[in-house]
Design a protein around this motif. Structure first.
Motif, PDB file in Angstrom:
ATOM      1  N   TYR A  41       0.833  -1.201   0.000  1.00 58.78           N
ATOM      2  CA  TYR A  41       0.000   0.000   0.000  1.00 58.78           C
ATOM      3  C   TYR A  41       0.873   1.259   0.000  1.00 58.78           C
ATOM      4  N   LEU A  42       1.873   1.275   0.870  1.00 61.26           N
ATOM      5  CA  LEU A  42       2.728   2.467   0.963  1.00 61.26           C
ATOM      6  C   LEU A  42       3.565   2.675  -0.296  1.00 61.26           C
ATOM      7  N   SER A  43       3.830   1.611  -1.037  1.00 60.43           N
ATOM      8  CA  SER A  43       4.612   1.776  -2.269  1.00 60.43           C
ATOM      9  C   SER A  43       3.828   2.529  -3.332  1.00 60.43           C
ATOM     10  N   THR A  44       2.507   2.498  -3.230  1.00 59.51           N
ATOM     11  CA  THR A  44       1.673   3.226  -4.200  1.00 59.51           C
ATOM     12  C   THR A  44       0.973   4.429  -3.584  1.00 59.51           C
ATOM     13  N   HIS A  45       1.066   4.576  -2.264  1.00 56.97           N
ATOM     14  CA  HIS A  45       0.505   5.718  -1.528  1.00 56.97           C
ATOM     15  C   HIS A  45       1.592   6.210  -0.581  1.00 56.97           C
ATOM     16  N   PRO A  46       2.579   6.943  -1.104  1.00 57.86           N
ATOM     17  CA  PRO A  46       3.783   7.234  -0.330  1.00 57.86           C
ATOM     18  C   PRO A  46       3.598   8.164   0.869  1.00 57.86           C
ATOM     19  N   ALA A  47       2.436   8.755   1.031  1.00 56.38           N
ATOM     20  CA  ALA A  47       2.206   9.625   2.186  1.00 56.38           C
ATOM     21  C   ALA A  47       0.827   9.319   2.757  1.00 56.38           C
ATOM     22  N   ASP A  60      -2.099  18.965   7.077  1.00 60.69           N
ATOM     23  CA  ASP A  60      -2.802  18.912   8.353  1.00 60.69           C
ATOM     24  C   ASP A  60      -1.771  18.827   9.472  1.00 60.69           C
ATOM     25  N   ARG A  61      -1.587  19.909  10.190  1.00 61.24           N
ATOM     26  CA  ARG A  61      -0.545  19.963  11.220  1.00 61.24           C
ATOM     27  C   ARG A  61      -0.813  19.010  12.377  1.00 61.24           C
ATOM     28  N   ARG A  62      -2.058  18.567  12.535  1.00 57.66           N
ATOM     29  CA  ARG A  62      -2.401  17.657  13.631  1.00 57.66           C
ATOM     30  C   ARG A  62      -2.116  16.202  13.282  1.00 57.66           C
ATOM     31  N   SER A  63      -1.882  15.937  12.018  1.00 55.89           N
ATOM     32  CA  SER A  63      -1.753  14.558  11.546  1.00 55.89           C
ATOM     33  C   SER A  63      -0.333  14.266  11.091  1.00 55.89           C
ATOM     34  N   ARG A  64      -0.035  12.981  10.984  1.00 52.88           N
ATOM     35  CA  ARG A  64       1.263  12.530  10.478  1.00 52.88           C
ATOM     36  C   ARG A  64       1.013  11.518   9.376  1.00 52.88           C
ATOM     37  N   VAL A  65       1.960  11.425   8.476  1.00 55.54           N
ATOM     38  CA  VAL A  65       1.876  10.426   7.417  1.00 55.54           C
ATOM     39  C   VAL A  65       2.953   9.373   7.652  1.00 55.54           C
ATOM     40  N   VAL A  66       2.731   8.227   7.053  1.00 61.03           N
ATOM     41  CA  VAL A  66       3.659   7.107   7.160  1.00 61.03           C
ATOM     42  C   VAL A  66       4.316   6.929   5.802  1.00 61.03           C
ATOM     43  N   ALA A  67       5.629   6.770   5.808  1.00 62.64           N
ATOM     44  CA  ALA A  67       6.371   6.588   4.564  1.00 62.64           C
ATOM     45  C   ALA A  67       7.392   5.479   4.742  1.00 62.64           C
ATOM     46  N   LEU A  68       7.695   4.790   3.666  1.00 64.42           N
ATOM     47  CA  LEU A  68       8.717   3.750   3.684  1.00 64.42           C
ATOM     48  C   LEU A  68      10.102   4.371   3.846  1.00 64.42           C
ATOM     49  N   THR A  69      10.954   3.712   4.581  1.00 63.93           N
ATOM     50  CA  THR A  69      12.353   4.111   4.709  1.00 63.93           C
ATOM     51  C   THR A  69      13.162   3.398   3.627  1.00 63.93           C
ATOM     52  N   PRO A  70      14.431   3.733   3.469  1.00 62.92           N
ATOM     53  CA  PRO A  70      15.256   2.977   2.527  1.00 62.92           C
ATOM     54  C   PRO A  70      15.246   1.464   2.815  1.00 62.92           C
ATOM     55  N   ARG A  71      15.215   1.077   4.094  1.00 64.28           N
ATOM     56  CA  ARG A  71      15.143  -0.357   4.436  1.00 64.28           C
ATOM     57  C   ARG A  71      13.827  -0.959   3.938  1.00 64.28           C
ATOM     58  N   GLY A  72      12.730  -0.221   4.091  1.00 58.15           N
ATOM     59  CA  GLY A  72      11.439  -0.693   3.594  1.00 58.15           C
ATOM     60  C   GLY A  72      11.447  -0.865   2.086  1.00 58.15           C
ATOM     61  N   TRP A  73      11.992   0.126   1.376  1.00 59.11           N
ATOM     62  CA  TRP A  73      12.070   0.029  -0.091  1.00 59.11           C
ATOM     63  C   TRP A  73      12.973  -1.125  -0.515  1.00 59.11           C
ATOM     64  N   HIS A  74      14.073  -1.334   0.217  1.00 58.12           N
ATOM     65  CA  HIS A  74      14.976  -2.446  -0.112  1.00 58.12           C
ATOM     66  C   HIS A  74      14.243  -3.781   0.046  1.00 58.12           C
ATOM     67  N   CYS A  75      13.461  -3.909   1.104  1.00 56.56           N
ATOM     68  CA  CYS A  75      12.696  -5.141   1.315  1.00 56.56           C
ATOM     69  C   CYS A  75      11.723  -5.357   0.153  1.00 56.56           C
ATOM     70  N   VAL A  80      -9.788  -4.936  -7.270  1.00 58.95           N
ATOM     71  CA  VAL A  80      -9.727  -5.752  -6.058  1.00 58.95           C
ATOM     72  C   VAL A  80      -8.425  -5.429  -5.354  1.00 58.95           C
ATOM     73  N   PRO A  81      -8.509  -4.888  -4.123  1.00 54.52           N
ATOM     74  CA  PRO A  81      -7.268  -4.522  -3.428  1.00 54.52           C
ATOM     75  C   PRO A  81      -6.520  -5.750  -2.940  1.00 54.52           C
ATOM     76  N   LEU A  82      -5.205  -5.630  -2.897  1.00 55.82           N
ATOM     77  CA  LEU A  82      -4.373  -6.686  -2.344  1.00 55.82           C
ATOM     78  C   LEU A  82      -4.275  -6.408  -0.846  1.00 55.82           C
ATOM     79  N   ARG A  83      -5.027  -7.167  -0.080  1.00 55.92           N
ATOM     80  CA  ARG A  83      -5.007  -7.007   1.369  1.00 55.92           C
ATOM     81  C   ARG A  83      -5.332  -8.341   2.013  1.00 55.92           C
ATOM     82  N   PRO A  84      -4.985  -8.455   3.298  1.00 53.06           N
ATOM     83  CA  PRO A  84      -5.237  -9.737   3.959  1.00 53.06           C
ATOM     84  C   PRO A  84      -6.717 -10.008   4.115  1.00 53.06           C
ATOM     85  N   VAL A  85      -7.031 -11.277   4.187  1.00 56.36           N
ATOM     86  CA  VAL A  85      -8.389 -11.692   4.503  1.00 56.36           C
ATOM     87  C   VAL A  85      -8.355 -12.083   5.970  1.00 56.36           C
ATOM     88  N   TRP A  86      -8.822 -11.200   6.809  1.00 54.62           N
ATOM     89  CA  TRP A  86      -8.714 -11.405   8.266  1.00 54.62           C
ATOM     90  C   TRP A  86      -9.716 -12.388   8.746  1.00 54.62           C
TER      91      TRP A  86
END
Length: 152
Positions: free
Chosen positions: A43-49, A87-102, A146-152
């Protein structure tokens, strides 16, 4: 052919691929990556923020569960939190170089598995399988992506 067997075989093929990929990742030092993390990385690879709320919606989990997952990946060095650009109240999640390497290692492993499959059944049959799976997924998903996500 046994009726109803194809969906189970698709699930087993996915499981076999993911088991092999995770064995390979562990051998390369990614011993702390679990299959659930791959859905976050994808998800983060296609939604970087993305926010934790967006990630939770994608994964089909609560915001609290998404925050826990992000905390875990942050501690392991795969993602980082950054200020939200609007949005100053919110934070985004981004991949690090280690995440991209994985991610690169996973894609390379998937490519290797596809090459093995091409040797087993032939390039043309594998291409036809790909095209058939796209057709079946589009049809069964009623034309929706169809999103690629787990079937919980």
């Amino acid at each position: 052919m046994q009726e109803g067997a194809i969906p189970a075989l698709l699930a087993m093929a996915f499981r076999a691929v993911m088991d092999r990929v995770h064995e390979q990742l562990a051998g390369e030092g990614f011993t702390d990556v679990r299959p659930a993390h791959g859905f976050v990385f994808q998800y983060l690879s296609t939604h970087p923020a993305a926010t934790a709320v967006e990630l939770g919606e994608h994964l089909g989990i609560t915001k609290q569960a998404a925050v826990q997952l992000v905390d875990e990946l942050d501690r392991r060095g795969y993602v980082e939190r950054r200020p939200h650009p609007h949005d100053r109240r919110s934070r985004v999640v981004a991949l690090t170089p280690r995440g991209w390497h994985c991610i690169r290692r996973v894609v390379e492993a998937w490519t290797g598995i596809e090459q093995e499959w091409a040797r087993l059944i032939g390039t043309e049959r594998l291409r036809e399988l790909h095209d058939d799976l796209v057709t079946l997924t589009d049809h069964t998903g009623d034309g929706r992506r169809v999103p690629l996500r787990p079937v919980w």
